[in-house]
Design a protein around this motif. Structure first.
Motif, PDB file in Angstrom:
ATOM      1  N   TYR A  13       0.844  -1.208   0.000  1.00  0.00           N
ATOM      2  CA  TYR A  13       0.000   0.000   0.000  1.00  0.00           C
ATOM      3  C   TYR A  13       0.875   1.252   0.000  1.00  0.00           C
ATOM      4  O   TYR A  13       0.667   2.180  -0.800  1.00  0.00           O
ATOM      5  CB  TYR A  13      -0.923  -0.016   1.213  1.00  0.00           C
ATOM      6  N   SER A  22      -3.951   6.891  -5.971  1.00  0.00           N
ATOM      7  CA  SER A  22      -4.824   7.394  -4.912  1.00  0.00           C
ATOM      8  C   SER A  22      -4.878   6.367  -3.793  1.00  0.00           C
ATOM      9  O   SER A  22      -4.522   5.194  -3.984  1.00  0.00           O
ATOM     10  CB  SER A  22      -6.227   7.647  -5.458  1.00  0.00           C
ATOM     11  N   GLU A  23      -5.336   6.770  -2.626  1.00  0.00           N
ATOM     12  CA  GLU A  23      -5.439   5.844  -1.503  1.00  0.00           C
ATOM     13  C   GLU A  23      -6.348   4.665  -1.845  1.00  0.00           C
ATOM     14  O   GLU A  23      -6.040   3.517  -1.507  1.00  0.00           O
ATOM     15  CB  GLU A  23      -5.961   6.579  -0.260  1.00  0.00           C
ATOM     16  N   GLU A  24      -7.456   4.943  -2.533  1.00  0.00           N
ATOM     17  CA  GLU A  24      -8.405   3.884  -2.889  1.00  0.00           C
ATOM     18  C   GLU A  24      -7.762   2.879  -3.845  1.00  0.00           C
ATOM     19  O   GLU A  24      -7.861   1.660  -3.657  1.00  0.00           O
ATOM     20  CB  GLU A  24      -9.649   4.494  -3.535  1.00  0.00           C
ATOM     21  N   LYS A  25      -7.086   3.381  -4.873  1.00  0.00           N
ATOM     22  CA  LYS A  25      -6.458   2.494  -5.849  1.00  0.00           C
ATOM     23  C   LYS A  25      -5.275   1.743  -5.246  1.00  0.00           C
ATOM     24  O   LYS A  25      -5.054   0.564  -5.539  1.00  0.00           O
ATOM     25  CB  LYS A  25      -6.019   3.287  -7.074  1.00  0.00           C
ATOM     26  N   LEU A  27      -4.971   0.763  -2.247  1.00  0.00           N
ATOM     27  CA  LEU A  27      -5.509  -0.315  -1.411  1.00  0.00           C
ATOM     28  C   LEU A  27      -5.969  -1.494  -2.273  1.00  0.00           C
ATOM     29  O   LEU A  27      -5.718  -2.659  -1.930  1.00  0.00           O
ATOM     30  CB  LEU A  27      -6.673   0.204  -0.561  1.00  0.00           C
ATOM     31  N   VAL A  28      -6.628  -1.211  -3.394  1.00  0.00           N
ATOM     32  CA  VAL A  28      -7.067  -2.280  -4.304  1.00  0.00           C
ATOM     33  C   VAL A  28      -5.857  -3.060  -4.814  1.00  0.00           C
ATOM     34  O   VAL A  28      -5.846  -4.300  -4.832  1.00  0.00           O
ATOM     35  CB  VAL A  28      -7.868  -1.693  -5.487  1.00  0.00           C
TER      36      VAL A  28
END
Length: 334
Positions: A13, A22-25, A27-28
């Motif tokens: 991460y 981005s934080e969301e991507k 994490l994915v």
């Protein structure tokens, strides 16, 4: 060495954050690579991270890009990946195929201009967790000779089928080469030979030596001529349905980018016979489980069963990782 899954996901991460996701991507991506490694598929999990970062540094994978819908035909859609992360694009298109399936009973998303999706089974598990049957496939760069040919002209074109099941989802995830090239590289890293021939060497002889196979990337298709034909068919379908690039066109580039993929989901709840479906699945699994083994102590498995066992073991004991690969990842993080 063994790394706890939580530690691996946090390190990855932070690495993806460093490379401007981005934080969301981030994490994915971190979850996808960790889950693949947790299930024993290091070749398309942690081992693939350094190459993924290399592609970002070369500008081949666009950090800010992601798949967008280009055309709609009822329950069928075409999407353009804009050369973004293959994991981000595949996750998004699987979710969309699930949405279409729950709306229409069946949904298909065909994706062009995307990149390597890492472990194809990731999206089979994703669909199964959402209660959907899935049929997913992708084309690749040429890395197998068409049967009878000398040079690579077809791809190992991973093929995934998943079926949701209460006692453990059924997930088939296979490349059309006898061994995925990431798996061949796993054997190379461990200094081991393949258990069966996996491709041709420079003398046009079948070999189980990973270094000799990787030298020219001439993989052996599963089922010999049958796997060769299936590779061509999947390439044709992915190209036509997405209006994207074929293995031939991918071969014209220096690197494997801009590939085409298909995400087909079916929502079995529309049949209103869930208990019957479970019964039929379990009958098939029990019938194959109960066969007498050729070798005492051996067992048979349904697709995805060993992945579940490996995942449980690695959650308990930590994930086996190559010292060299883990050190490279830490150096990238800085």
């Amino acid at each position: 060495m063994r790394i706890p899954s939580g530690q691996m996901q946090e390190v990855l991460y932070q690495l993806f954050i460093k490379y401007q996701f981005s934080e969301e991507k981030a994490l994915v991506l971190a979850k996808a690579h960790t889950d693949s490694t947790l299930s024993g598929v290091n070749s398309h999990g942690i081992n693939r991270v350094p190459l993924f970062i290399n592609y970002i540094e070369k500008g081949l994978i666009k950090v800010d890009a992601e798949a967008e819908k280009a055309e709609t035909f009822g329950s069928i859609e075409r999407w353009d990946g804009h050369f973004g992360s293959g994991v981000i694009n595949a996750t998004k298109c699987t979710n969309r195929a699930i949405e279409l399936a729950k709306l229409h009973g069946m949904g298909l998303v065909a994706l062009r201009n995307t990149n390597h999706w890492m472990r194809g089974g990731t999206y089979g598990w994703q669909a199964a967790e959402a209660g959907c049957i899935s049929i997913l496939f992708t084309n690749t760069q040429p890395n197998m000779p068409p049967w009878g040919g000398r040079d690579s002209r077809t791809g190992n074109n991973p093929f995934v089928v998943s079926i949701p099941r209460q006692q453990g989802h059924v997930v088939l995830d296979m490349a059309l080469s006898q061994f995925a090239f990431g798996k061949i590289n796993d054997y190379k890293l461990k200094g081991e030979k393949l258990p069966f021939p996996g491709g041709w060497d420079d003398n046009d002889d079948l070999s189980n030596d990973p270094e000799k196979i990787l030298a020219k990337e001439r993989g052996l298709p599963i089922g010999y001529w049958k796997g060769s034909a299936m590779s061509m068919i999947l390439d044709m379908l992915a190209t036509l349905l997405s209006a994207g690039d074929s293995t031939y066109r991918v071969s014209l580039r220096e690197y494997e980018i801009g590939i085409s993929q298909v995400f087909l989901c079916i929502y079995p709840e529309v049949f209103n016979d869930k208990s019957l479906q479970e019964k039929l699945l379990n009958e098939i699994i029990d019938y194959t489980h109960n066969v007498e083994p050729m070798q005492p102590g051996n067992s048979t498995f349904y697709p995805g069963e060993r992945a579940l066992q490996t995942r449980a073991s690695n959650l308990k004991d930590g994930i086996p990782v190559s010292d060299e690969v883990w050190q490279t990842v830490l150096e990238l993080l800085g």
